[in-house]
Design a protein around this motif. Sequence first.
Motif, short mmCIF file in Angstrom:
data_model
loop_
_atom_site.label_atom_id
_atom_site.label_comp_id
_atom_site.label_asym_id
_atom_site.label_seq_id
_atom_site.Cartn_x
_atom_site.Cartn_y
_atom_site.Cartn_z
N ALA A 21 0.83 -1.20 0.00
CA ALA A 21 0.00 0.00 0.00
C ALA A 21 0.87 1.26 0.00
CB ALA A 21 -0.93 -0.01 1.21
N VAL A 22 1.91 1.25 0.81
CA VAL A 22 2.83 2.39 0.84
C VAL A 22 3.50 2.54 -0.52
CG1 VAL A 22 4.99 3.25 1.83
CG2 VAL A 22 3.22 2.33 3.32
N GLY A 23 3.89 1.41 -1.13
CA GLY A 23 4.51 1.45 -2.46
C GLY A 23 3.60 2.05 -3.51
N GLY A 28 2.32 6.51 -6.89
CA GLY A 28 1.42 7.53 -7.45
C GLY A 28 2.02 8.91 -7.38
N ALA A 29 2.68 9.21 -6.28
CA ALA A 29 3.32 10.52 -6.15
C ALA A 29 4.52 10.62 -7.09
CB ALA A 29 3.76 10.75 -4.70
N VAL A 34 8.00 11.66 -12.66
CA VAL A 34 8.47 11.02 -13.89
C VAL A 34 7.79 11.64 -15.10
CG1 VAL A 34 8.55 8.85 -15.16
CG2 VAL A 34 9.08 8.87 -12.74
N ASN A 35 6.48 11.91 -15.00
CA ASN A 35 5.79 12.54 -16.13
C ASN A 35 6.36 13.92 -16.44
OD1 ASN A 35 4.08 10.42 -16.65
ND2 ASN A 35 2.46 11.19 -15.32
N SER A 36 6.71 14.66 -15.41
CA SER A 36 7.33 15.97 -15.62
C SER A 36 8.71 15.81 -16.25
CB SER A 36 7.44 16.72 -14.29
OG SER A 36 8.13 17.93 -14.48
N LEU A 37 9.48 14.83 -15.78
CA LEU A 37 10.80 14.59 -16.35
C LEU A 37 10.69 14.28 -17.84
CD1 LEU A 37 13.89 14.06 -15.93
CD2 LEU A 37 13.27 11.70 -15.48
N VAL A 38 9.74 13.42 -18.18
CA VAL A 38 9.57 13.04 -19.58
C VAL A 38 9.01 14.20 -20.40
CG1 VAL A 38 8.25 11.54 -21.13
CG2 VAL A 38 9.35 10.58 -19.11
#
Length: 127
Positions: A21-23, A28-29, A34-38
């Motif tokens: 659950a923590v993973g 999600g965060a 990663v989306n911003s990096l890409v």
Amino acid sequence: MKNLLAEFKKFAMRGNVLDMAVGVIVGGAFTSIVNSLVGDIFMPVIGIITGGVDFSALTICLNGVNINIGNFINAIINFLLIAFSVFMFVKLINSHKKKEEETKPAPVISNEEKLLTEIRDLLKESK
């Protein structure tokens, strides 16, 4: 009904489920990073390299039906960049963990353990 609730509570409170659950929450965060990096770093560089080619407008018309193959190509490129970013991040974390393990002091071995190790080695040699 009580047994079902007790069984569910036992299942939900196991360590693996909580870790997972923590993973998922951290994942999600991490997705936005990663989306911003890409989107903000890699894709503009790829745009420069490819001369600003935008695949999203690429379509194939078959029997009057438009197949948006460009969106598929963009999704593949996006996936590859995200997978590579995550791979590099995991590689960085693993190298950091490895350095921490290398700096740990060697365990202290007691005199009894040393003697038992010597006796074990002598017994192996005599066979």
